[in-house]
Structure formats: C-alpha cells, structure tokens
Scaffold this active site. Structure first.
Site, PDB file in Angstrom:
ATOM      1  N   LYS A   1       0.844  -1.195   0.000  1.00 18.13           N
ATOM      2  CA  LYS A   1       0.000   0.000   0.000  1.00 18.13           C
ATOM      3  C   LYS A   1       0.880   1.246   0.000  1.00 18.13           C
ATOM      4  O   LYS A   1       1.914   1.297   0.666  1.00 18.13           O
ATOM      5  CB  LYS A   1      -0.910  -0.033   1.232  1.00 18.13           C
ATOM      6  CG  LYS A   1      -1.946   1.097   1.300  1.00 18.13           C
ATOM      7  CD  LYS A   1      -2.855   0.947   2.517  1.00 18.13           C
ATOM      8  CE  LYS A   1      -3.877   2.065   2.586  1.00 18.13           C
ATOM      9  NZ  LYS A   1      -4.792   1.911   3.743  1.00 18.13           N
TER      10      LYS A   1
ATOM     11  N   SER B   1     -10.416   0.088   7.205  1.00 16.62           N
ATOM     12  CA  SER B   1      -9.810   0.199   5.869  1.00 16.62           C
ATOM     13  C   SER B   1      -9.130  -1.066   5.358  1.00 16.62           C
ATOM     14  O   SER B   1      -8.678  -1.098   4.220  1.00 16.62           O
ATOM     15  CB  SER B   1      -8.806   1.348   5.837  1.00 16.62           C
ATOM     16  OG  SER B   1      -9.475   2.582   5.843  1.00 16.62           O
TER      17      SER B   1
ATOM     18  N   SER C   1      -9.848   2.351   2.919  1.00 14.48           N
ATOM     19  CA  SER C   1      -8.919   3.064   2.059  1.00 14.48           C
ATOM     20  C   SER C   1      -7.970   2.126   1.305  1.00 14.48           C
ATOM     21  O   SER C   1      -7.304   2.532   0.366  1.00 14.48           O
ATOM     22  CB  SER C   1      -8.077   4.038   2.896  1.00 14.48           C
ATOM     23  OG  SER C   1      -7.249   3.338   3.813  1.00 14.48           O
TER      24      SER C   1
END
Length: 493
Positions: free
Chosen positions: A78, A180, A156
C-alpha cells in the site's frame, strides 16, 4: 505450471519448497498480469526491477535451505508504507515527488523474510475514505462486475483489495484506521485482518490517526493471513506504541477445532436499514460456527451507537495534527508564489493545492474540535465515549466470550460515484460495523462468507480479544471452511 499468480501464499510456498517453480517464475507471472490490469488502477508505482532482484535473491536463499515461509512470495505494498528509493505519496498531491531514504518497519520485516515487492498500491488519500475515490491517482475499480457499472473495491486499502482479488499479487499490505482493511476485503471477497493496536509497528507508515492506525495483511485465505501477519508483527523500539510481546506461530494455531468456544452476537449491530441479505448471512454464519461446536450467545455492547460520532471526532482531530507537517517547505508539492507572497501564503496555497476535498474536510473538522472553545465539548467527550466502548468489550470478554461475530459491511460493493461527495455522512456509515474495533484497539478479521443476490461477495467480521490473533484466526479458519467461499471475479479488465 500456468496461472502461478492465482496461487495462495501457502500453496506458492509449498510449490517453491517442492521446486515446482521458482520465485522468479512467480514474480514474472504477476508482473505480466499487472501490465494488462490498467483498467483496475490498483498498482500506481510499478517496481519490476526491484521485484526481479528480490526474486533472484529469494531463489538463492531457497536453494541454500532454511528460508522463511514468506521467502520468494510476490506481494503488493500500500502506498502508505515508506519504501526506500521508491515513491511514497499516500495517494496525495502534497507528497508528489517524495522518495523516502528509509524503509518502514513493516516493509523491512517483509523484505528481510524474502518477500518480493511488485509495486505500490493505490488507496484513498492519506487513508481517508471508504470507496477509494479520493486518490490523486484516480479511482480504483473492483474486479467484481455484475452489470455495466464499475464498482468500488472499498477503502482506504482499495488498491490492495482489488489487486489481491484480481490475482495481480499473492497478497498485499493494508492499513486499518476505521475499517480500511476489513471493509475492502469484504467488498472484494478476500480475507483482511486488523491486529491488536500495537501488534504491528507504525514506524515509517504515513500517519492518519495515530491512536487508531494499524497495519495488517490482505490475502486470499485465512492461512495466508496467519503466515503474513506473523512476519509483520513484533516489537519495534522506534514505535513507542509497539507492544513488546512474543509473536506466536499463527499458522500452527489453525487447528479448525473451535469446540466449546463462546461466540457473542451483539444485539446493537442489528441496525435499522441493514439489508435482509446481510442479516441472513450473519444468521448463517452463527449457525456455521454452532455446527462446528461453538456456543452462540447474545451479548450487549450498549455504547455502540456512539461509536461513529466518536470516531469522526477523534480521527479528524489526530489527522489535523499529523497533517500539519505537510507545508511545502522540506519535501513534496510546493505551490508557485506570486510576487509579494509571504510564508503564510506559501503554506495556504500549498495545502489548498496539495490536499483533496475529503482530506481538507477532515483537517477542518479536526482543527475545529481541537480549538479552545470546543475541545471539551467534542474531543474530550469523544475520548470518554471511547473509554466506555472499550469497557463494553472488556465486560463481554470477562463473561467468557472468545470472539464476537458481526457483519463486515452494511451492504455489498456499490457503484463508483453513487455516494455523492456532497453527502459524506452517507459514506461514513459504511464504517458502522468496523470503527468500534479500532476505538477499542481490538483485533478484527473479515472473512468472505457468501454472495449477494446480484452475485457480489459479502463478508462477516470476527472480533477477538486483545493479543489473541491466533485464536481469532483459528475461529475465522473454521468459518472459512464452513462457508466454503471459492468464487472469483470473471476477468473483464
């Protein structure tokens, strides 16, 4: 062997050990499918040269024997994790051009274990969002498709979820501040675990809300989550919130035996507006665990209704403080100044240009609740409510409950653009089942458990006792076995 990119971490590990293929083979299989996946917009900084070099080194370790379980396995990272020499933007314009000279603790642990980095993954800007529509790189698209709409992968960690579900990588890192990891895992039919706060180091991970953020793996199975989580966990002297606790062998704890375990069903999670499909899935999940030998008990978490408002005071407050460091002075984007502009003008213009609307909204909310006249009315009150929410869980666990079963999301994945930016509250409600876990610092895992009537994946969440990730993973493993979820998205991208 074809379709190596479709393997789970555990199957790939076993294949490497059996010399059926090499890490280089695995890595090339993933790199080739990433090349053709532009429509998903999951990978935003590709690192094929690094991946090939790491795969070569991993193959040498494997040949020498005694390589760790994650050695040679290609994963995505990420864009919130700082990676030395590789752009790290947190999906924000304000960090344009930022290339860290250091490695986050999480990525360092994974690379030390021989993992291969395929590239950096898209996300909501500064991890603020539930649909992956706030990224400077553009929206991430869910690989699941049932009509002509493009669906959100959740947020997210939407890039991580989309990449794992589409078999672009074998697994990915995510972060979870209010859901998330778990919400996008549920939307894409994969497994995502948020460990206990303090289990994984936050050092070198771009901060959103420091008392809530926690890293975790996003994988194709519970066994894979156990494998990857063990590498990610551990004490880090560079992070004052990191717990100095031994990390067990999580995979060895996956016995599948949950006889006598007590699973709580919180009545407060039966909220108005919950879809009949989600309610049925929840009931079915409880029945599966009962059939596996667990005792299902009704429990009460009375302060649950205050969780969302408390979260959306605390998280923006911490964000406004954390994001004050982005000012255009030392790194990242800096606005062009007109003649006569002073330093205040530079700050204002840089932050106005660099931060997207959702980040601006949360920074303003956070600054407001921390201001002199409102600190007690909002921020301190929210902190007291957070303590009550934590006590609710402590009381339930003190009664002998081993884990709590809830839905992961209030619905299946929705279409990109369907939840208007003009109504952020509607978007925030996506976190209704997940934020309590962050407020209480507990471990939580989302397991794919069924399909909606449209054919979209639905997930169930299990919440565990603090530091009992091994037990939680074992219960999740039993639920995964019983649910038998094997559906994959049809390739259209």
């Amino acid at each position: 062997m074809t379709d190596l990119n479709k393997l789970t971490l555990s199957a790939a590990r076993d294949g490497l050990r059996a010399k059926e293929f090499t890490s280089a083979d695995l890595t090339e299989a993933c790199l080739s499918v990433i090349e053709g996946s532009g429509a998903l917009n999951a990978f935003v900084h590709n690192t094929p040269e690094i991946a090939r070099a790491q795969a070569k080194a991993a193959d040498a370790r494997l040949a020498a024997g005694d390589a760790p379980a994650m050695c040679g396995l290609p994963i995505g990272i990420k864009d919130l994790f700082c990676t030395k020499g590789v752009a790290t933007q947190a999906a924000s314009r304000i960090l344009e051009g930022f290339t860290p000279e250091y490695e986050s603790t999480i990525t360092a642990k994974l690379f030390d274990a021989g993992s291969v980095m395929l590239g950096k993954l898209n996300m909501d800007e500064f991890a603020m969002g539930s649909s992956n529509e706030t990224s400077v790189y553009g929206d991430v698209v869910n690989p699941w498709k049932v009509d002509d709409r493009t669906l959100t992968p959740g947020g997210s960690s939407g890039g991580s979820a989309s990449a794992v579900a589409a078999d672009l990588c074998l697994a990915a890192t995510g972060t979870d501040t209010g859901g998330s990891i778990r919400q996008p895992a549920a939307f894409t039919g994969i497994v995502g675990i948020k460990p206990t706060y303090g289990r994984c180091s936050r050092w070198g991970t771009v901060a959103f809300a420091s008392s809530l953020d926690q890293a975790g793996p996003m994988t194709k199975s519970v066994r894979d989550a156990a494998m990857m989580l063990e590498v990610m966990c551990g004490h880090d002297a560079k992070d004052s919130t990191s717990a100095d606790l031994a990390v067990p062998n999580f995979e060895a704890m996956l016995t599948g035996d949950i006889k006598g375990k007590k699973i709580g069903i919180p009545k407060e999670y039966r909220i108005d507006g919950i879809s009949a499909e989600i309610a049925k899935l929840w009931d079915d999940g409880a029945a599966m665990l009962r059939d596996a030998g667990a005792e299902i008990v009704d429990i009460s978490l009375p302060h649950t209704k205050y969780a969302l408002p408390a979260y959306y005071v605390i998280a923006p407050a911490e964000a406004s403080s954390n994001l004050a460091r982005y000012d255009g002075v030392r790194y990242g984007h800096r606005a062009k100044l007109a003649a006569g502009d002073g330093i205040d003008d530079m700050y204002e213009k840089t932050r106005a240009e660099g931060f997207g609307h959702e980040v601006q909204r949360r920074v303003m909310v956070g600054t407001y609740v921390l201001s002199a006249g409102f600190y007690d009315a909002y921020y301190n009150r929210a902190r007291r409510v957070r303590t009550l929410i934590k006590q609710d869980f402590e009381n339930v666990f003190a009664q002998g409950v081993d884990a709590i079963l809830t839905p992961a999301t209030p619905s299946a994945a929705f279409g990109l653009g369907e939840m208007s930016e003009s109504d952020p509250i509607q978007m925030y409600l996506n976190d209704v089942f997940t934020v309590t876990v962050n407020l209480a610092g507990l471990p939580g895992i989302s397991v794919p458990a069924g399909l909606s009537s449209e054919g979209l994946p639905l997930g169930l969440q299990l919440i565990g006792k603090p530091w009992e990730e091994g037990d939680l993973l074992n219960i999740a493993h039993s639920l995964e076995d019983a649910a038998g979820f094997v559906s994959k998205p049809n390739k259209w991208w």
